[in-house]
Design a protein around this motif. Structure first.
Motif, short mmCIF file in Angstrom:
data_model
loop_
_atom_site.label_atom_id
_atom_site.label_comp_id
_atom_site.label_asym_id
_atom_site.label_seq_id
_atom_site.Cartn_x
_atom_site.Cartn_y
_atom_site.Cartn_z
N UNK A 79 -4.10 -5.78 -11.07
CA UNK A 79 -3.65 -6.42 -9.85
C UNK A 79 -4.59 -7.55 -9.49
N UNK A 80 -4.03 -8.66 -9.02
CA UNK A 80 -4.79 -9.78 -8.51
C UNK A 80 -4.85 -9.62 -7.00
N UNK A 81 -6.07 -9.72 -6.44
CA UNK A 81 -6.25 -9.58 -5.00
C UNK A 81 -7.23 -10.65 -4.51
N UNK A 82 -7.10 -10.99 -3.25
CA UNK A 82 -8.07 -11.83 -2.54
C UNK A 82 -8.22 -13.23 -3.10
N UNK A 83 -7.13 -13.81 -3.64
CA UNK A 83 -7.20 -15.19 -4.10
C UNK A 83 -7.43 -16.10 -2.90
N UNK A 84 -8.48 -16.88 -2.96
CA UNK A 84 -8.82 -17.79 -1.86
C UNK A 84 -9.50 -19.02 -2.41
N UNK A 85 -9.09 -20.18 -1.90
CA UNK A 85 -9.74 -21.44 -2.21
C UNK A 85 -10.23 -22.05 -0.91
N UNK A 86 -11.48 -22.50 -0.90
CA UNK A 86 -12.03 -23.21 0.24
C UNK A 86 -11.08 -24.37 0.56
N UNK A 87 -10.63 -24.49 1.82
CA UNK A 87 -9.67 -25.54 2.17
C UNK A 87 -10.10 -26.95 1.75
N UNK A 90 4.32 -12.83 3.48
CA UNK A 90 5.55 -13.63 3.46
C UNK A 90 5.35 -15.04 3.98
N UNK A 91 4.44 -15.24 4.92
CA UNK A 91 4.26 -16.56 5.51
C UNK A 91 3.42 -17.49 4.65
N UNK A 92 2.87 -17.02 3.56
CA UNK A 92 2.05 -17.87 2.70
C UNK A 92 2.92 -18.54 1.63
N UNK A 93 3.76 -19.45 2.12
CA UNK A 93 4.74 -20.11 1.26
C UNK A 93 4.08 -20.86 0.10
N UNK A 94 2.96 -21.52 0.35
CA UNK A 94 2.27 -22.25 -0.71
C UNK A 94 1.80 -21.32 -1.82
N UNK A 95 1.26 -20.18 -1.46
CA UNK A 95 0.80 -19.21 -2.46
C UNK A 95 1.99 -18.64 -3.24
N UNK A 96 3.07 -18.34 -2.54
CA UNK A 96 4.26 -17.80 -3.20
C UNK A 96 4.80 -18.81 -4.21
N UNK A 97 4.84 -20.08 -3.82
CA UNK A 97 5.30 -21.13 -4.73
C UNK A 97 4.37 -21.25 -5.94
N UNK A 98 3.06 -21.19 -5.71
CA UNK A 98 2.10 -21.24 -6.81
C UNK A 98 2.35 -20.09 -7.79
N UNK A 99 2.47 -18.89 -7.26
CA UNK A 99 2.69 -17.74 -8.14
C UNK A 99 3.99 -17.89 -8.93
N UNK A 124 -10.75 -13.44 7.76
CA UNK A 124 -10.62 -13.96 9.12
C UNK A 124 -9.31 -14.73 9.28
N UNK A 125 -8.96 -15.53 8.29
CA UNK A 125 -7.70 -16.27 8.34
C UNK A 125 -6.50 -15.32 8.30
N UNK A 135 4.69 -4.00 6.15
CA UNK A 135 5.70 -5.03 6.42
C UNK A 135 5.13 -6.40 6.09
N UNK A 136 6.01 -7.32 5.85
CA UNK A 136 5.68 -8.74 5.68
C UNK A 136 4.96 -9.06 4.38
N UNK A 137 4.99 -8.16 3.42
CA UNK A 137 4.41 -8.43 2.10
C UNK A 137 5.51 -8.65 1.08
N UNK A 138 5.26 -9.58 0.17
CA UNK A 138 6.12 -9.78 -0.99
C UNK A 138 5.32 -9.34 -2.19
#
Length: 167
Positions: free
Chosen positions: A93-101, A134-143, A33-34, A158-161
């Protein structure tokens, strides 16, 4: 395995009723949903998600058959998830990494990625790859902190790193 702040990571479905009770459905629903909202394609609920995403939520055992779903929990509450695919051509492959906010900043995502890397290595993978919006800067930094580097894209959206690291 126990991590920071009393967070445990386990393979789902596990051997305990607790790990099988809730499973990843709530977390995957929040993830999808997010993501739809961030892509500018918000939907009001799970029933309006594209079929392939809805199937992950409704039938995770079927959808992820052959893959491993790791859940992070705090007590009886599932607080994070990640899917690790079986190795293909030496890569998982790692997929669907999600942490409850409500549980972010406690090392949940790092613990899940660490467990995913360990699982991939035990499964014979020499490398692990992932794609991230691309807009998930926090996740990109974590990785990046966890040793992943940007690599040539294998995904035509489009928009995937795309990122990868050895295990």
């Amino acid at each position: 395995m126990k991590g920071e702040g009393g967070i445990s990571v386990m393979v789902w479905p596990g051997r305990t009723a607790r790990s099988a009770a809730e499973g990843p459905a709530r977390l995957l629903a929040a993830y999808h949903l997010r993501t739809q909202a961030e892509k500018g394609e918000a939907v009001p609920g799970v029933d309006e998600l594209p079929d392939h995403y809805r199937a992950e939520i409704v039938e995770p055992r079927t959808t992820f058959a052959g893959d491993v779903v790791l859940l992070a929990s705090s007590g009886d509450i599932a607080v994070g998830c990640v899917v690790v695919t079986a190795p293909v051509d030496g890569r998982s492959e790692i997929k669907r990494l999600w942490t409850d906010p409500a549980f972010r900043g406690l090392g949940v995502a790092s613990g899940l990625v660490g467990a995913a890397l360990a699982h991939a290595a035990e499964s014979g993978a020499g490398a692990v790859r992932l794609s991230v919006w691309k807009w998930r800067a926090g996740a990109i930094a974590l990785y990046g902190r966890l040793g992943f580097t940007v690599t040539e894209s294998w995904d035509d959206r489009d928009r995937l790193i795309c990122m990868e690291r050895a295990v």
